[in-house]
Design a protein around this motif. Structure first.
Motif, mmCIF file in Angstrom:
data_model
loop_
_atom_site.group_PDB
_atom_site.id
_atom_site.type_symbol
_atom_site.label_atom_id
_atom_site.label_comp_id
_atom_site.label_asym_id
_atom_site.label_seq_id
_atom_site.Cartn_x
_atom_site.Cartn_y
_atom_site.Cartn_z
ATOM 1 N N SER A 82 41.670 46.805 61.501
ATOM 2 C CA SER A 82 41.104 46.506 60.118
ATOM 3 C C SER A 82 41.721 47.663 59.022
ATOM 4 O O SER A 82 41.454 47.122 57.726
ATOM 5 N N PHE A 83 42.762 47.920 59.127
ATOM 6 C CA PHE A 83 43.518 48.603 58.231
ATOM 7 C C PHE A 83 44.520 47.798 57.457
ATOM 8 O O PHE A 83 45.552 47.580 58.286
ATOM 9 N N VAL A 84 44.571 47.271 56.317
ATOM 10 C CA VAL A 84 45.264 46.015 55.696
ATOM 11 C C VAL A 84 46.967 46.823 55.745
ATOM 12 O O VAL A 84 47.664 45.915 56.125
ATOM 13 N N SER A 127 36.104 38.484 55.897
ATOM 14 C CA SER A 127 36.434 39.907 54.710
ATOM 15 C C SER A 127 36.638 39.022 53.581
ATOM 16 O O SER A 127 37.341 37.983 53.529
ATOM 17 N N GLU A 129 39.255 40.001 51.958
ATOM 18 C CA GLU A 129 40.576 39.927 51.818
ATOM 19 C C GLU A 129 41.223 38.477 52.170
ATOM 20 O O GLU A 129 42.305 38.131 51.811
ATOM 21 N N ASN A 180 34.443 45.069 50.334
ATOM 22 C CA ASN A 180 34.679 46.376 50.742
ATOM 23 C C ASN A 180 33.427 47.099 50.773
ATOM 24 O O ASN A 180 32.397 47.017 49.828
ATOM 25 N N ARG A 186 33.173 56.238 56.745
ATOM 26 C CA ARG A 186 34.498 55.363 56.434
ATOM 27 C C ARG A 186 35.609 56.207 57.081
ATOM 28 O O ARG A 186 35.716 57.475 56.660
ATOM 29 N N VAL A 191 40.990 54.068 51.055
ATOM 30 C CA VAL A 191 41.180 54.721 49.668
ATOM 31 C C VAL A 191 40.239 55.523 49.353
ATOM 32 O O VAL A 191 40.156 56.550 48.826
ATOM 33 N N LYS A 194 39.599 58.607 51.409
ATOM 34 C CA LYS A 194 40.847 59.321 51.295
ATOM 35 C C LYS A 194 40.632 60.344 50.049
ATOM 36 O O LYS A 194 40.807 61.530 49.912
ATOM 37 N N VAL A 211 47.869 62.187 47.106
ATOM 38 C CA VAL A 211 49.035 61.059 46.941
ATOM 39 C C VAL A 211 48.473 59.915 47.326
ATOM 40 O O VAL A 211 48.164 59.328 48.549
ATOM 41 N N LEU A 212 48.566 58.625 46.311
ATOM 42 C CA LEU A 212 48.089 57.441 46.597
ATOM 43 C C LEU A 212 49.183 56.401 46.086
ATOM 44 O O LEU A 212 50.299 56.785 45.711
ATOM 45 N N ALA A 217 44.467 48.569 41.388
ATOM 46 C CA ALA A 217 43.515 47.598 42.152
ATOM 47 C C ALA A 217 41.934 47.735 41.980
ATOM 48 O O ALA A 217 41.597 48.711 41.831
ATOM 49 N N ARG A 219 38.189 46.820 43.112
ATOM 50 C CA ARG A 219 37.176 46.289 44.437
ATOM 51 C C ARG A 219 35.787 46.386 44.184
ATOM 52 O O ARG A 219 35.201 46.974 43.211
ATOM 53 N N VAL A 253 40.423 51.442 41.419
ATOM 54 C CA VAL A 253 40.599 52.894 42.284
ATOM 55 C C VAL A 253 40.821 54.115 41.206
ATOM 56 O O VAL A 253 40.147 55.104 41.408
ATOM 57 N N PHE A 279 52.639 54.192 49.719
ATOM 58 C CA PHE A 279 51.329 53.701 49.719
ATOM 59 C C PHE A 279 51.106 52.504 49.010
ATOM 60 O O PHE A 279 50.000 52.117 48.899
ATOM 61 N N GLU A 284 49.919 42.861 46.992
ATOM 62 C CA GLU A 284 48.797 43.385 46.587
ATOM 63 C C GLU A 284 47.324 42.547 46.471
ATOM 64 O O GLU A 284 47.628 41.181 46.002
HETATM 65 O O1 F7E Z 1 42.377 49.907 49.752
HETATM 66 C C1 F7E Z 1 44.640 50.581 46.949
HETATM 67 C C2 F7E Z 1 44.961 49.614 47.790
HETATM 68 O O2 F7E Z 1 42.531 50.479 52.306
HETATM 69 C C3 F7E Z 1 41.935 49.283 48.691
HETATM 70 C C4 F7E Z 1 39.217 47.094 54.877
HETATM 71 O O3 F7E Z 1 38.027 47.532 55.213
HETATM 72 O O4 F7E Z 1 38.297 46.243 52.580
HETATM 73 C C5 F7E Z 1 39.161 47.013 53.214
HETATM 74 O O5 F7E Z 1 40.352 46.760 52.921
HETATM 75 C C6 F7E Z 1 42.802 49.540 47.474
HETATM 76 C C7 F7E Z 1 44.234 48.635 47.944
HETATM 77 O O6 F7E Z 1 40.713 48.774 51.575
HETATM 78 C C8 F7E Z 1 45.890 53.937 48.277
HETATM 79 O O7 F7E Z 1 46.393 49.312 47.525
HETATM 80 C C9 F7E Z 1 46.088 52.747 46.587
HETATM 81 O O8 F7E Z 1 44.232 47.853 46.558
HETATM 82 O O9 F7E Z 1 40.627 51.164 51.030
HETATM 83 P P1 F7E Z 1 41.601 50.073 51.020
HETATM 84 P P2 F7E Z 1 41.391 47.214 51.423
HETATM 85 O O10 F7E Z 1 42.787 47.036 51.615
HETATM 86 O O11 F7E Z 1 40.534 46.743 50.447
HETATM 87 C C10 F7E Z 1 38.483 44.696 53.161
HETATM 88 C C11 F7E Z 1 37.086 44.028 52.475
HETATM 89 C C12 F7E Z 1 38.579 44.689 54.841
HETATM 90 O O12 F7E Z 1 38.113 43.663 55.435
HETATM 91 C C13 F7E Z 1 39.307 45.853 55.345
HETATM 92 O O13 F7E Z 1 39.269 45.751 56.736
HETATM 93 O O14 F7E Z 1 43.296 50.792 47.285
HETATM 94 N N1 F7E Z 1 45.210 52.160 47.244
HETATM 95 N N2 F7E Z 1 46.155 54.029 47.232
HETATM 96 C C14 F7E Z 1 45.071 52.722 48.649
HETATM 97 N N3 F7E Z 1 44.713 52.347 49.800
HETATM 98 C C15 F7E Z 1 45.045 53.172 50.717
HETATM 99 N N4 F7E Z 1 44.220 52.889 51.875
HETATM 100 N N5 F7E Z 1 45.432 54.143 50.551
HETATM 101 C C16 F7E Z 1 46.050 54.764 49.505
HETATM 102 O O15 F7E Z 1 46.699 55.717 49.406
#
Ligand code: F7E
Length: 328
Positions: A82-84, A127, A129, A180, A186, A191, A194, A211-212, A217, A219, A253, A279, A284
């Protein structure tokens, strides 16, 4: 007693759903893969009422055997890679588990079937996504898909094959297009968690920086505990259908960072946050915002927890959780 079968029982949603179904009097079966899965102890301790059944979404025979054993009324397919971000590095595995896993689950339902007057009802975790590079704002059940990751592509397959099995074989199969959804359960790789977890650790002096990647983005973030109620409601309807589950609000974010650091009492987040290319994602999803009107009208569902309350809940939890770990 009604029986439910859940894949992805160790994940955030699996745990919320197990709790909800148990409170409604269901017998809950949770499928778990692997030998000596370390998470089985967590499930046993947290949810002694869940019966663990071995099985794997990459092994059709194991799914058939598991369903023959459990004989559920309802099957919730929440299991996935589930981790994109990870899906870019393990695209083939993601396609196999998150995409083809749905096909195997549907085949297992078709083979085992369930009682003649009470066929197994199937829920697929679709999703937001799938919308990826969005074609319209806000996104509805009818918005075309344009996935931006191997994960999103696999979810589109899962979504379409669920619809295809409903139309071809008359299965009671529904997809929830969930935006999301977060909370204290979680995983730390996502993110929101984190941010709240690292901010708590900075506050407690065990971490110096966060660090991000891309903080622009946007959501549509809701509370996972609210969203599993929508899953259950979908399977209680007279007819199977697909529903967007979202709050109808979007936040960046950066906004999440701002609120978290102010709630933790650290002041300006810019003092603690650094961005690193590692990251950022190869492609995107810039903006997601769902229109949950259909779920509201037809299911009578609505989100209970606001964005502010969600951040507050996660921050409060992480401050307590991290200080308890320090005092151990
Ligand atoms: O990222 C940005 C990243 O990994 C959200 C999953 O549950 O929801 C989730 O997918 C945003 C993105 O969630 C970091 O680039 C910045 O734009 O928390 P995320 P996701 O990718 O939206 C959907 C609905 C699902 O179905 C998926 O399974 O945050 N971002 N900096 C970061 N994201 C992460 N993880 N880590 C960073 O450091």
């Amino acid at each position: 007693m009604r029986k439910a079968f859940i894949t992805g029982i160790t994940g955030q949603d699996g745990r919320h759903l197990a709790e909800l179904l148990h409170s409604k009097g269901y017998k809950v079966f949770g499928m778990m893969k692997g030998q000596h899965n370390p998470r089985s102890e967590m499930i046993r301790d947290e949810f002694p009422f869940v019966e663990i059944v071995p099985g794997d979404l990459t092994d059709l025979t194991s799914l058939v055997t598991a369903l023959e054993y459990a004989q559920p009324d309802e099957f919730y397919n929440l299991g996935a890679i589930s981790f994109v971000a990870m899906s870019f590095n393990q695209a083939e595995l993601t396609a196999n588990v998150t995409g083809l896993g749905v096909l195997r689950a549907l085949e297992a339902v078709r083979i085992v079937g369930g009682a003649q007057n009470n066929p197994i009802r199937f829920y697929q975790a679709s999703s937001s996504e799938m919308f990826g590079k969005v074609r319209e704002v806000p996104q509805t059940e009818l918005t075309p898909f344009h996935p931006r990751s191997p994960y999103g592509v696999a979810k589109v397959f899962g979504h379409n094959i669920t619809m295809n099995y409903r139309e071809s074989y008359g299965l009671f199969a529904c997809s929830g297009i969930l935006f999301n959804h977060e909370g204290p359960r979680r995983g730390l790789e996502f993110v929101t968690r984190k941010i709240t977890n690292t901010a708590a650790r900075i506050k407690l002096g065990v971490e110096k920086e966060l660090v991000l990647g891309n903080i622009d983005a946007k959501r549509d973030w809701g509370y996972a505990g609210d969203y599993v109620k929508a899953m259950w409601l979908m399977l209680q309807q007279d007819e199977p259908d697909d529903y967007v589950v979202a709050t109808g609000e979007t936040h960046s974010v950066e906004e999440f960072l701002e609120i978290t650091f102010s709630k933790v009492g650290l002041g300006d987040w810019r003092q603690f946050v650094r961005q690193d290319q590692k990251f950022f994602r190869p492609a995107e999803v810039d903006l997601l915002i769902g229109d949950p009107s259909k779920a509201k009208t037809k299911l009578g569902w609505k989100p209970e927890v606001s964005f502010e309350q969600l951040v507050d809940m996660m921050v409060t939890h992480d401050l307590e959780y991290e200080s308890a770990r320090l005092n151990k």
